[in-house]
Design an enzyme around this catalytic site. Structure first.
Site: not given
Ligand SMILES: NC(=O)c1ccc[n+]([C@@H]2O[C@H](COP(=O)([O-])OP(=O)(O)OC[C@H]3O[C@@H](n4cnc5c(N)ncnc54)[C@H](OP(=O)(O)O)[C@@H]3O)[C@@H](O)[C@H]2O)c1
Length: 272
Positions: A44, A49, A74, A107
């Site tokens: 994704d 990004y 997106k 998005h």
């Molecule tokens: N459509 C939208 O508006 C929108 C908005 C936000 C996000 N997104 C998408 O959703 C994806 C995920 O959301 P997100 O990146 O906001 O947050 P997330 O996946 O909830 O959390 C990512 C955080 O958690 C840590 N992490 C990952 N695996 C872990 C584990 N097993 N144990 C402990 N910590 C862990 C990562 O650290 P490290 O990387 O340092 O391991 C990072 O700091 C994004 O990458 C993006 O593709 C979309």
């Protein structure tokens, strides 16, 4: 790996790698390669990004055929507002180095999203996108879109994690045959969801990590989930959630952690 069938019959892997805040270049390439090596088949990304190019490089470097990998990108807000959906899509294709994307999402519900949607419908009908959808759309935005659209969105990608489960919107989408993808499933960068005491107890009970408990809860809630990590160990362990099942009671316990506390912007008043 488990799959969800979208309303047009396209199958999407239920767990994918998110790459927001993953630097273009080596960091994204490595994360994509590690994920594909671990068994992920879904990435994704987004124009916003800034790493579509490295996502494409990672996919090619992995040696796995393009058609086995589900790629989402997106359409960014400024392109929605400027009526540049087609040009923005072509640019994304070029950056990714592919001639189609599996899923293209608006998005955020920026002004002009109805017009952008009509352009996306044409690209979909032309076979350049396998499925089209939206992100950060509330019911009001979906209703507004429905009055202009010929094709119903196949996906809505929204914030959801144990402290903001967003269940009402999820249920509403699923009841209308719109698949739901959840972002910031682990509570996002710098969040404290994974430190929750109850999740810690469940992790102990199942011999899993808090992250694996949360991702498994998502799989059982029948949503698509896209955790982000730049660390190989976490990328691998976040995928290791298909060998256990949470009981109904434990699902309810996690549902009960909801505090209606967002980590991201509210789609009704975002300012970017
Ligand atoms: N459509 C939208 O508006 C929108 C908005 C936000 C996000 N997104 C998408 O959703 C994806 C995920 O959301 P997100 O990146 O906001 O947050 P997330 O996946 O909830 O959390 C990512 C955080 O958690 C840590 N992490 C990952 N695996 C872990 C584990 N097993 N144990 C402990 N910590 C862990 C990562 O650290 P490290 O990387 O340092 O391991 C990072 O700091 C994004 O990458 C993006 O593709 C979309």
């Amino acid at each position: 790996m488990q799959y969800i069938n979208l309303s047009n019959g396209v199958r999407i892997p239920q767990l994918g790698l998110g790459v927001w805040q993953t630097e273009n270049g080596r960091q994204t390439e490595d994360a994509v390669c590690w994920a594909l090596e671990a068994g992920y088949r879904h990435i994704d990304t987004a124009k916003a990004y800034g790493n579509e190019r490295s996502v494409g490089d990672g996919v090619r470097k992995s040696g796995i055929p393009r058609e086995e990998i589900f790629i989402t990108t997106k359409l960014w807000n400024e392109d929605v507002r400027a009526g540049r959906a087609r040009a923005a899509f072509e640019k994304s294709l070029k950056e990714l180095g592919t001639d189609y994307v599996d899923l293209y999402l608006i998005h955020w519900p920026a002004d002009g999203f109805e017009e952008a949607w009509l352009a996306m419908e044409e690209l979909y009908n032309a076979g350049k996108i396998r499925a089209i959808g939206v992100s950060n759309f509330h019911k009001s935005h979906l209703d507004k879109l429905a009055s202009a659209a010929h094709i119903k969105p196949m996906v809505n990608q929204i914030e959801s994690h144990p402290y903001f489960n967003n269940q009402e919107l999820i249920d509403d989408c699923l009841a209308n045959d719109i698949a739901v993808e959840v972002w910031s499933p682990l509570g996002g960068t710098g969040g404290n969801v994974l430190q929750d005491e109850v999740l810690g107890q469940l992790a102990q009970k199942y011999g899993k990590s808090p992250a694996q408990i949360v991702l498994r809860w998502d799989v059982q809630r029948k949503v698509i989930v896209i955790p982000k990590s730049i660390h190989q160990e976490r990328i691998v362990s976040n995928f290791d959630i298909f060998d256990f099942e949470l009981t109904d009671d434990d699902m309810k316990i996690i549902n009960g952690l909801n505090r209606n506390r967002r980590v991201g912007p509210n789609p009704d008043n975002f300012d970017f």
